[in-house]
Design an enzyme around this catalytic site. Structure first.
Site, mmCIF file in Angstrom:
data_model
loop_
_atom_site.group_PDB
_atom_site.id
_atom_site.type_symbol
_atom_site.label_atom_id
_atom_site.label_comp_id
_atom_site.label_asym_id
_atom_site.label_seq_id
_atom_site.Cartn_x
_atom_site.Cartn_y
_atom_site.Cartn_z
ATOM 1 N N PRO A 31 -48.389 43.409 23.425
ATOM 2 C CA PRO A 31 -47.881 44.790 23.369
ATOM 3 C C PRO A 31 -46.685 45.006 22.443
ATOM 4 C CG PRO A 31 -47.088 43.715 25.355
ATOM 5 C CD PRO A 31 -47.963 42.712 24.664
ATOM 6 N N GLY A 32 -46.206 43.961 21.775
ATOM 7 C CA GLY A 32 -45.232 44.219 20.718
ATOM 8 C C GLY A 32 -43.834 43.670 20.934
ATOM 9 N N GLY A 33 -43.624 42.880 21.973
ATOM 10 C CA GLY A 33 -42.288 42.316 22.210
ATOM 11 C C GLY A 33 -41.808 41.496 21.024
ATOM 12 N N LYS A 34 -42.701 40.679 20.491
ATOM 13 C CA LYS A 34 -42.304 39.798 19.384
ATOM 14 C C LYS A 34 -42.284 40.575 18.063
ATOM 15 C CE LYS A 34 -44.019 35.884 21.981
ATOM 16 N NZ LYS A 34 -44.710 36.634 23.056
ATOM 17 N N ARG B 254 -54.727 47.724 24.016
ATOM 18 C CA ARG B 254 -53.466 47.045 23.751
ATOM 19 C C ARG B 254 -52.820 47.561 22.469
ATOM 20 N NH1 ARG B 254 -52.245 42.205 26.148
ATOM 21 N NH2 ARG B 254 -51.721 41.192 24.186
ATOM 22 N N ASP C 88 -59.946 41.819 14.505
ATOM 23 C CA ASP C 88 -59.968 40.424 14.939
ATOM 24 C C ASP C 88 -59.130 39.652 13.915
ATOM 25 O OD1 ASP C 88 -60.613 37.732 15.337
ATOM 26 O OD2 ASP C 88 -62.623 38.228 16.051
ATOM 27 N N CYS D 181 -48.215 30.765 25.917
ATOM 28 C CA CYS D 181 -47.538 30.749 27.215
ATOM 29 C C CYS D 181 -48.381 29.898 28.171
ATOM 30 C CB CYS D 181 -47.328 32.162 27.746
ATOM 31 S SG CYS D 181 -48.838 33.111 27.853
#
Lengths: 343, 187
Positions: A152-155, A178, A200, A271
């Site tokens: 979702p864009g945290g990084k 997403r 992709d 993760c």
């Protein structure tokens, strides 16, 4: 001991060698895991004592983390003071001055609906390991960065913040749902140096071959490092499914290498603590191409080196340059980081 | 794009100030369900051009400026662009400054009532899009003005709406999403 390149059927190899002992079976029943996972933990960690430490750490909780958005906030200490006035207890993170850890999970739901959050003054994470990839990749003002599987864009938003909205980040994700979340976060946080592409990520080299100066591949994974926040992952993934992730990750990493300019770096992260999704992916890729080396990575939290042997598979020595974060050692979610350079 | 932005501010911004805001950026216009505009820096423009040449389109790129329309209001800015304008120029205009007690319902999709308006900053006329700004000077959303000018507020009752909610920063959290099938061209 064979190397990974000599094993044609990795699933069969592992299936034959993962023996679930009575102790592993007892622990899997006690903690609610698939038995094969416990047998793997013994192989990875070496002693039952270490396995117990890991399982107990996974039973604990993870403190959420916020990152103050310096693209919108001039003085982050004022934001932190404001949140403390609202009743949140924040703790400094020594290696990230713009970040703070919440002292507990209490009231976290409301942190995602405060005015300050909606205005994009901060980003909310489940744990602090997610802060590491952008900081270790450390993109500069002139970099052309590819963020594969970005939602979702945290990084993505963190890298844009480090780059002070200069240079460019091409952020891709395959999922329509997403992608909306990614776009929302990018706009909310006033990120202006991003191109969002719904595709992709394996298609990227056909558009941008050897174009990027830095690539972040935070690969889709089983999430085996996130058991504290999602206990369903104790029983979610079979060995067969794990190897489906492995195959996808190998393809994505090959695409990342084809998309980066020679001489430049790729940071591969997951993760997950599963070697099948980490060291075995890197080993598979570097054994099949001659243009890739592993660079040392040194995250500012306690960590251990990448593993060198796994169920009688010899893993290249340079895998020791990669870093594993275990919850009981690092105090974070389970995580893996490996920096590669294309020659 | 320059003209749409200039007209939006009802002359409160001289043309040269509008041009100054857009200098160094290339507009990207997206034709789809809506006509949307983005501003691309030089660094962002290059990978967008490569993408377009490959026959693909970006989902979004650079700074989202807002929607361009064929009828009034001709331009609906994004909250991000409006914030960029106010921050770059160091002043707020064509806006209602709203107290925290009014922002809370506004962020749930409610309208702005007279009771919560701290300040009205012209130029504002009826059916204009105006910035809904907090006392912290952050843009919380956009409203459609119900008043002909700022003086009209004094004649309203406390519970009368001053601006109808058009968009607010709580919109996505409430589940607001839209399909955005796109065609792009670079102007």
């Amino acid at each position: 001991m064979p190397g990974l390149e000599e094993i044609s059927d990795l699933y069969g190899w592992l299936k034959r060698r993962i023996k679930v002992s009575r102790k592993a079976l007892r622990l899997s029943n006690e903690f609610g895991y698939r038995p094969y996972m416990i047998a793997r933990y013994k192989e990875m960690l070496g002693t039952w004592n270490e396995v117990m430490n890991l399982l107990q750490a996974f039973e604990g909780s993870l403190n959420p983390v916020i990152r103050c958005n310096s693209l919108k906030v001039r003085d982050c200490s004022r934001l932190f003071n404001r949140l403390e006035e609202l009743g949140y207890t924040l703790k400094e993170i020594p290696w990230c001055v713009e970040c703070a850890e919440l002292n507990s999970n209490e009231g976290v739901a409301s942190l995602g609906s405060l005015h300050e959050f909606l205005l994009g003054l901060y980003y909310l994470y489940r744990g602090k390991a997610s802060l590491l990839p952008p900081m270790l990749l450390n993109p500069g003002h002139k970099d052309r960065v590819l963020d594969m599987a970005a939602a979702p864009g945290g990084k993505t938003t963190h890298m844009a913040q480090i780059m002070m909205n200069k240079g460019v980040v091409v952020a891709t994700d395959i999922s329509r749902r997403r992608m909306r979340a990614l776009r929302s976060n990018v706009e909310r946080m006033s990120v202006h140096n991003v191109v969002l592409v719904r595709t992709d990520a394996r298609n990227i080299p056909s558009i941008y071959r050897a174009y990027f100066t830095k690539v972040l591949l935070d690969a889709p994974c089983s999430g085996e490092g996130l058991i504290m926040v999602d206990p369903s992952r104790k029983a979610k993934t079979s060995l067969k499914e794990l190897l489906i992730f492995h195959n996808l990750q190998v393809e994505l990493l090959n695409s990342a290498l084809d998309a980066v300019m020679p001489g430049h770096t790729i940071l591969y992260t997951t993760c997950s603590i599963a070697p099948e999704e980490n060291e075995l992916v890197i080993a598979k890729v570097i054994s099949s191409r001659e243009d890739t080396v592993i660079e040392p990575v040194d995250p500012p939290v306690p960590h251990v080196k990448g593993i060198r042997e796994y169920f009688n598979i010899e893993i290249p020595e340079e895998m020791g340059r990669c870093a594993r974060l275990y919850p009981h050692i690092s105090g974070t979610e389970g995580f893996f980081l490996c920096m590669l350079r294309r020659l | 794009m320059v003209e749409a932005v200039y007209k939006f501010f009802n002359g409160a911004l001289p043309m040269e100030e509008v041009e100054g805001l857009l200098t160094g950026y290339t507009p990207l216009i997206c034709e789809g369900v809506f006509r949307e505009a983005y501003l691309l820096s030089k660094d962002v423009l290059e990978p967008v051009n490569i993408l377009l040449k490959s026959g693909k389109i970006p989902y979004a790129a650079g700074m989202y400026v807002g929607r361009l329309r064929r009828r009034e209001p001709y331009f609906i800015p994004s909250t991000d662009f409006l914030q960029y304008v106010y921050s770059s120029l160091g002043r707020v205009f064509k806006a209602l400054i709203v107290g925290r007690e009014g922002l809370k319902p506004f962020l749930y999709g409610k309208d702005v009532l007279k009771a919560s308006v701290r300040k009205c900053i012209p130029p504002i006329k009826k059916s204009d899009i105006v910035g809904i700004v907090g006392e912290d000077e952050y843009v919380y959303g956009l409203g459609l003005s119900t008043i002909e000018n700022c003086n009209e507020i004094s004649s309203l009752r406390r519970t009368d709406p001053v601006a109808i909610n058009i968009f607010d920063v709580g919109w996505y959290l409430r589940g607001g999403t839209e399909a955005r099938e796109k065609k792009y061209r670079i102007e």
